[in-house]
Write a protein that holds these residues in place. Structure first.
Motif, short mmCIF file in Angstrom:
data_model
loop_
_atom_site.label_atom_id
_atom_site.label_comp_id
_atom_site.label_asym_id
_atom_site.label_seq_id
_atom_site.Cartn_x
_atom_site.Cartn_y
_atom_site.Cartn_z
N SER A 103 0.68 -1.20 0.08
CA SER A 103 -0.03 -0.23 0.04
C SER A 103 0.71 1.49 0.12
CB SER A 103 -0.98 -0.05 1.02
OG SER A 103 -1.75 -1.09 1.14
N VAL A 104 2.04 1.21 -0.38
CA VAL A 104 2.87 2.34 -0.61
C VAL A 104 2.46 3.08 -2.00
CG1 VAL A 104 5.31 3.10 -0.75
CG2 VAL A 104 4.84 1.28 0.81
N ILE A 105 2.13 2.41 -2.82
CA ILE A 105 1.68 3.14 -3.91
C ILE A 105 0.38 2.38 -4.53
CG2 ILE A 105 3.88 3.74 -4.97
CD1 ILE A 105 3.95 1.53 -6.88
N THR A 106 -0.39 2.87 -5.33
CA THR A 106 -1.53 2.31 -5.75
C THR A 106 -1.37 1.25 -6.65
OG1 THR A 106 -2.21 3.92 -7.45
CG2 THR A 106 -3.11 4.15 -5.24
N MET A 107 -2.11 0.22 -6.94
CA MET A 107 -2.15 -0.99 -7.89
C MET A 107 -2.26 0.04 -9.52
SD MET A 107 -1.52 -3.58 -8.91
CE MET A 107 -1.65 -4.58 -7.49
N PHE A 108 -2.87 1.13 -9.42
CA PHE A 108 -3.11 1.82 -10.80
C PHE A 108 -1.68 2.52 -11.09
CE2 PHE A 108 -3.67 6.19 -12.44
CZ PHE A 108 -4.07 5.85 -13.71
N LEU A 109 -1.01 3.06 -9.99
CA LEU A 109 0.46 3.65 -10.42
C LEU A 109 1.21 2.51 -10.73
CD1 LEU A 109 2.35 5.93 -10.43
CD2 LEU A 109 2.53 5.63 -8.02
N ALA A 110 1.16 1.39 -10.13
CA ALA A 110 1.99 0.19 -10.47
C ALA A 110 1.87 -0.10 -11.79
CB ALA A 110 1.83 -1.00 -9.51
N GLN A 111 0.41 -0.13 -12.38
CA GLN A 111 0.30 -0.67 -13.80
C GLN A 111 0.82 0.20 -14.66
OE1 GLN A 111 -0.90 -3.31 -14.80
NE2 GLN A 111 -2.50 -4.31 -13.70
N CYS A 112 0.68 1.77 -14.46
CA CYS A 112 1.18 2.82 -15.28
C CYS A 112 2.86 2.68 -15.58
CB CYS A 112 0.87 4.11 -14.62
SG CYS A 112 -0.89 4.58 -14.67
N ILE A 113 3.45 2.33 -14.08
CA ILE A 113 4.93 2.40 -14.53
C ILE A 113 5.19 1.00 -15.20
CG2 ILE A 113 7.08 1.76 -12.98
CD1 ILE A 113 5.76 3.41 -10.70
N VAL A 114 4.50 -0.05 -15.02
CA VAL A 114 5.03 -1.36 -15.84
C VAL A 114 4.75 -0.94 -17.44
CG1 VAL A 114 4.23 -3.68 -16.29
CG2 VAL A 114 4.62 -3.03 -13.90
N CYS A 115 3.61 -0.48 -17.62
CA CYS A 115 3.14 -0.11 -19.00
C CYS A 115 4.12 0.79 -19.76
CB CYS A 115 1.79 0.77 -18.94
SG CYS A 115 1.26 0.91 -20.59
N GLY A 116 4.53 2.14 -19.06
CA GLY A 116 5.72 2.70 -19.65
C GLY A 116 6.95 2.03 -19.77
N VAL A 117 7.56 1.09 -18.89
CA VAL A 117 8.66 0.52 -18.85
C VAL A 117 8.78 -0.44 -20.01
CG1 VAL A 117 10.56 -0.99 -17.68
CG2 VAL A 117 9.21 1.20 -16.46
N VAL A 118 7.74 -1.18 -20.09
CA VAL A 118 7.69 -2.28 -20.81
C VAL A 118 7.65 -1.75 -22.43
CG1 VAL A 118 5.92 -4.21 -21.91
CG2 VAL A 118 6.56 -4.40 -19.75
N PHE A 119 6.82 -0.38 -22.61
CA PHE A 119 6.83 0.04 -24.06
C PHE A 119 8.00 0.69 -24.30
CE2 PHE A 119 6.51 4.09 -26.28
CZ PHE A 119 5.66 3.60 -27.26
N VAL A 120 8.88 1.30 -23.45
CA VAL A 120 10.08 1.58 -23.80
C VAL A 120 10.89 0.56 -24.16
CG1 VAL A 120 12.30 2.84 -22.80
CG2 VAL A 120 10.15 3.71 -22.33
N GLY A 121 10.79 -0.58 -23.44
CA GLY A 121 11.65 -2.03 -23.76
C GLY A 121 11.29 -2.39 -25.20
N LEU A 122 9.99 -2.28 -25.56
CA LEU A 122 9.57 -3.11 -26.93
C LEU A 122 10.06 -1.91 -27.91
CD1 LEU A 122 6.03 -4.22 -25.83
CD2 LEU A 122 7.91 -5.57 -26.84
N PHE A 123 9.97 -0.75 -27.77
CA PHE A 123 10.47 0.12 -28.47
C PHE A 123 11.91 0.22 -28.94
CE2 PHE A 123 12.04 4.47 -29.88
CZ PHE A 123 11.08 4.91 -30.89
N ILE A 124 12.73 -0.06 -27.90
CA ILE A 124 14.21 -0.34 -28.07
C ILE A 124 14.46 -1.53 -29.02
CG2 ILE A 124 16.23 -0.96 -27.07
CD1 ILE A 124 15.29 0.97 -24.88
N THR A 125 13.62 -2.56 -28.64
CA THR A 125 13.83 -3.98 -29.22
C THR A 125 13.50 -3.72 -30.64
OG1 THR A 125 13.13 -5.21 -27.23
CG2 THR A 125 12.77 -6.28 -29.54
N VAL A 126 12.40 -2.91 -31.05
CA VAL A 126 12.04 -2.67 -32.25
C VAL A 126 13.19 -1.91 -33.14
CG1 VAL A 126 10.15 -1.54 -33.92
CG2 VAL A 126 9.56 -3.11 -32.20
#
Length: 425
Positions: free
Chosen positions: A94-117
């Motif tokens: 409960s330090v951060i909300t699950m919504f914020l956790a999903q936002c961070i994961v979404c952003g990091v994965v997007f950047v990772g996929l972009f670099i891969t492409v």
């Protein structure tokens, strides 16, 4: 001259020469990481050989970052793993909300996929700015015609060898490469989609589906994080393949093309034949990209019809094909030149070649085609991939003289047909 008139003994002698030279290069010069001193030493050895049967030989240097092409695998995998695990732990605490956790994961994965492409699908020099540069060298040997130069054919092969891919080396008995890469890429794409849905569901009422995604979708991210461990371990930067087949066979195909013409006493009247030995293919086609940029006007605007045949691995004879599609199928090579190579193979007595697609990875030919220069690729490697691909098994004991000989016959036939017809017929 027709291929039928070309002395078979010359081809046979050059196959023997190739096997001996590849063995010598591996034993004498050691691991040939892109841009390292061993690469240059091997190229100097080849230049000395080519000086005896070329009218001209010279080096061209350029800067490249050899680790930029694949080092990102460790950066991306570590970032996604930490994003999923740390954000998941913080959300559960409960330090951060699950919504914020999903936002961070979404952003990091997007950047990772972009670099891969950008790096692995499109072979852009996207990450180079973050890595140390070294000096790479391309080597060119030229056999000039007896008359005015009206055509030019370049036979190309890369001399640098790959960092070891652990998935292939340790997955000899099982398709570890397919399993791990499928889990890694597939997991990242699905995690991105799931996290994006959760972000939307946080603002839009999506009913029971939205509630389910918000409650349970994060569990899938842990699978993606686990898959990222395999990506982190994918490349062993401390171990370099001997590169006997990939691609000293291509290197010596270029060298032997000129050597065979010299030994057979073939003097073409209007066609210049070049052997180009590139460095940096295993670093993301860096050498060929630089050559295509520096020689674009010469190859495209000088009035000399120019075509480049890149040869990459002459080993698995049943997979000897003209690769007219490249870079994971995103690049289509010149159809006239690809057809000329195919017709030349048939004329040389090899009717079983097919047009094929480099569906995973790329050859140097793609760099030329992307630059607008006429090119295609000739290769013979099991696309599974072969168990020697990018690992320590790719040594001189795995050479296949019959495959090398067949490749040489196709190359000589192509040179003779290009001299006679060019691309106009």
């Amino acid at each position: 001259m027709k291929f039928a008139d070309f002395p078979q003994a010359v081809i046979d002698e050059n196959v023997d020469y190739t096997v001996k030279e590849i063995t010598n290069v591996i034993k004498k010069y050691g691991p040939r990481e892109s841009g390292n001193e061993n690469c240059l030493a091997a190229e100097k050895h080849i230049k000395k050989e080519m000086d005896t049967f070329c009218d001209e030989t010279h080096f061209e240097s350029y800067k490249m970052a050899p680790k930029a092409f694949l080092q990102w695998t460790k950066l991306v995998s570590a970032a996604i793993f930490l994003a999923v695990v740390v954000c998941g732990a913080l959300a559960l605490s409960s330090v951060i909300t699950m919504f914020l956790a999903q936002c961070i994961v979404c952003g990091v994965v997007f950047v990772g996929l972009f670099i891969t492409v950008m790096e692995f699908l499109m072979y852009k020099r996207f990450m180079d700015v973050f890595y140390k540069k070294v000096e790479g060298h391309n080597l060119l040997g030229v056999r000039k015609p007896s008359g005015e130069v009206k055509r030019r054919i370049v036979i190309s092969g890369h001399i640098d060898a790959a960092y070891e891919w652990r998935h292939i080396y340790y997955g000899k008995k099982i398709p570890l490469m397919t399993i791990c890469m499928g889990a890694t890429i597939g997991g990242a794409i699905i995690s991105f989609i799931l996290s994006a849905i959760c972000i939307v569901a946080n603002f839009v009422d999506m009913g029971a589906f939205g509630d389910f995604m918000l409650t349970y979708s994060y569990f899938f991210h842990f699978f993606t994080a686990l898959a990222m461990v395999t990506l982190f371990l994918f490349v062993d930067f401390k171990t370099i393949s001997p590169g006997a087949n990939d691609n000293l066979t291509g290197t010596y195909a270029a060298v032997s093309a000129l050597r065979m013409l010299d030994m057979a006493g073939v003097d073409l009247e209007h066609t210049e034949v070049c052997a180009m030995i590139t460095d940096g293919e295993e670093a993301g086609l860096r050498g060929c990209k630089q050559w295509a940029k520096d020689h674009y006007d010469e190859y495209m605007n000088s009035g000399v019809e120019t075509a480049v045949l890149c040869v990459d691995t002459l080993t698995d004879l049943e997979y000897l094909n003209v690769y007219n599609r490249d870079m994971t199928g995103t690049v289509k090579h010149n159809p006239k030149f690809s057809q000329l190579v195919m017709d030349s193979a048939i004329e040389a007595g090899h009717n079983d070649l097919k047009f094929a697609n480099v569906f995973f990875g790329s050859s140097d030919a793609a760099a030329f085609t992307q630059a607008g220069i006429t090119a295609t690729c000739l290769a013979a490697m099991d696309p599974a991939p072969a168990d020697y691909y990018h690992n320590r098994r790719d040594s001189y004991d795995r050479l296949v003289p019959e495959a090398i000989k067949t490749g040489y016959e196709v190359i000589i036939s192509t040179i003779l047909n290009f001299d006679e017809k060019g691309l106009g017929e």
